[in-house]
Design a protein around this motif. Sequence first.
Motif, PDB file in Angstrom:
ATOM      1  N   THR A  99      22.145   5.787 -14.534  1.00 22.04           N
ATOM      2  CA  THR A  99      22.830   6.967 -14.005  1.00 22.04           C
ATOM      3  C   THR A  99      24.059   6.550 -13.213  1.00 22.04           C
ATOM      4  N   ALA A 100      25.218   7.079 -13.595  1.00 24.61           N
ATOM      5  CA  ALA A 100      26.470   6.683 -12.954  1.00 24.61           C
ATOM      6  C   ALA A 100      27.613   7.498 -13.532  1.00 24.61           C
ATOM      7  N   VAL A 101      28.754   7.420 -12.851  1.00 24.97           N
ATOM      8  CA  VAL A 101      30.006   7.872 -13.449  1.00 24.97           C
ATOM      9  C   VAL A 101      30.572   6.688 -14.220  1.00 24.97           C
ATOM     10  N   TYR A 102      30.858   6.904 -15.473  1.00 24.43           N
ATOM     11  CA  TYR A 102      31.362   5.847 -16.349  1.00 24.43           C
ATOM     12  C   TYR A 102      32.867   6.006 -16.533  1.00 24.43           C
ATOM     13  N   TYR A 103      33.569   4.888 -16.371  1.00 21.90           N
ATOM     14  CA  TYR A 103      35.030   4.876 -16.485  1.00 21.90           C
ATOM     15  C   TYR A 103      35.441   3.918 -17.600  1.00 21.90           C
ATOM     16  N   CYS A 104      36.432   4.318 -18.372  1.00 24.17           N
ATOM     17  CA  CYS A 104      37.038   3.365 -19.292  1.00 24.17           C
ATOM     18  C   CYS A 104      38.345   2.873 -18.687  1.00 24.17           C
ATOM     19  N   ALA A 105      38.724   1.671 -19.077  1.00 26.95           N
ATOM     20  CA  ALA A 105      39.899   1.040 -18.503  1.00 26.95           C
ATOM     21  C   ALA A 105      40.599   0.192 -19.553  1.00 26.95           C
ATOM     22  N   ALA A 106      41.880  -0.024 -19.358  1.00 23.49           N
ATOM     23  CA  ALA A 106      42.678  -0.824 -20.287  1.00 23.49           C
ATOM     24  C   ALA A 106      43.534  -1.806 -19.514  1.00 23.49           C
ATOM     25  N   GLY A 107      43.696  -2.992 -20.080  1.00 22.45           N
ATOM     26  CA  GLY A 107      44.538  -4.001 -19.461  1.00 22.45           C
ATOM     27  C   GLY A 107      45.121  -4.909 -20.519  1.00 22.45           C
ATOM     28  N   SER A 108      46.120  -5.683 -20.135  1.00 28.40           N
ATOM     29  CA  SER A 108      46.794  -6.586 -21.065  1.00 28.40           C
ATOM     30  C   SER A 108      46.566  -8.033 -20.681  1.00 28.40           C
ATOM     31  N   GLY A 109      46.276  -8.857 -21.678  1.00 27.78           N
ATOM     32  CA  GLY A 109      46.197 -10.303 -21.455  1.00 27.78           C
ATOM     33  C   GLY A 109      45.222 -10.721 -20.376  1.00 27.78           C
ATOM     34  N   ILE A 110      44.081 -10.095 -20.337  1.00 26.11           N
ATOM     35  CA  ILE A 110      43.087 -10.402 -19.299  1.00 26.11           C
ATOM     36  C   ILE A 110      42.420 -11.731 -19.624  1.00 26.11           C
ATOM     37  N   ILE A 111      42.397 -12.622 -18.647  1.00 17.40           N
ATOM     38  CA  ILE A 111      41.744 -13.911 -18.890  1.00 17.40           C
ATOM     39  C   ILE A 111      40.232 -13.717 -18.915  1.00 17.40           C
ATOM     40  N   LEU A 112      39.557 -14.652 -19.584  1.00 18.71           N
ATOM     41  CA  LEU A 112      38.130 -14.499 -19.823  1.00 18.71           C
ATOM     42  C   LEU A 112      37.354 -14.279 -18.534  1.00 18.71           C
ATOM     43  N   SER A 113      37.676 -15.039 -17.528  1.00 22.75           N
ATOM     44  CA  SER A 113      36.919 -14.963 -16.275  1.00 22.75           C
ATOM     45  C   SER A 113      37.127 -13.651 -15.543  1.00 22.75           C
ATOM     46  N   SER A 114      38.106 -12.875 -15.951  1.00 20.66           N
ATOM     47  CA  SER A 114      38.417 -11.603 -15.286  1.00 20.66           C
ATOM     48  C   SER A 114      38.052 -10.377 -16.107  1.00 20.66           C
ATOM     49  N   MET A 115      37.419 -10.573 -17.238  1.00 23.64           N
ATOM     50  CA  MET A 115      37.107  -9.421 -18.091  1.00 23.64           C
ATOM     51  C   MET A 115      36.189  -8.441 -17.381  1.00 23.64           C
ATOM     52  N   GLY A 116      35.396  -8.899 -16.451  1.00 25.04           N
ATOM     53  CA  GLY A 116      34.493  -8.034 -15.709  1.00 25.04           C
ATOM     54  C   GLY A 116      35.026  -7.593 -14.366  1.00 25.04           C
ATOM     55  N   ASN A 117      36.275  -7.914 -14.084  1.00 27.89           N
ATOM     56  CA  ASN A 117      36.882  -7.593 -12.794  1.00 27.89           C
ATOM     57  C   ASN A 117      37.711  -6.320 -12.918  1.00 27.89           C
ATOM     58  N   PRO A 118      37.348  -5.257 -12.224  1.00 29.09           N
ATOM     59  CA  PRO A 118      38.114  -4.010 -12.360  1.00 29.09           C
ATOM     60  C   PRO A 118      39.580  -4.165 -11.970  1.00 29.09           C
ATOM     61  N   ASN A 119      39.893  -5.108 -11.100  1.00 26.50           N
ATOM     62  CA  ASN A 119      41.284  -5.308 -10.678  1.00 26.50           C
ATOM     63  C   ASN A 119      42.165  -5.859 -11.796  1.00 26.50           C
ATOM     64  N   ALA A 120      41.555  -6.335 -12.867  1.00 29.78           N
ATOM     65  CA  ALA A 120      42.317  -6.868 -13.991  1.00 29.78           C
ATOM     66  C   ALA A 120      42.805  -5.780 -14.939  1.00 29.78           C
TER      67      ALA A 120
END
Length: 125
Positions: free
Chosen positions: A90-111
């Motif tokens: 149970t949660a609010v689900y958000y989709c997000a888009a980014g460019s050239g995200i490095i592997l270690s940051s794929m789970g980081n919302p700031n990316a």
Amino acid sequence: VQLQASGGGLVQAGGSVRLSCAASGRTSRRYDMGWFRQPPGMEREFVAARRQSGSSTYYADSVKGRFTIFRDNDPNTVYLEMKSLKLEDTAVYYCAAGSGIILSSMGNPNAYAYWGQGTLVTVSS
């Protein structure tokens, strides 16, 4: 790019739901795409992500094997298929888009530079 998430609602535990993230402005094909969620009273957390090329997908341990992020024939829409839902999904689900995200940051919302408005998924017992 503008993102519109939809598909949330009330679902019973053990059930399934598919969320959609429609992109406008520029196609989502140009971006790495991610899904995040924010449970009630908690921080936003990573759920799943997909490389622009579609070559790789990534999942949080809590959803691995139950959720699938994918794109079908529509180049502007990314989906999150959610199965075997649990109360803790149970949660609010958000989709997000980014460019050239490095592997270690794929789970980081700031990316991620672009965010949809969120769609609520409520799992009931």
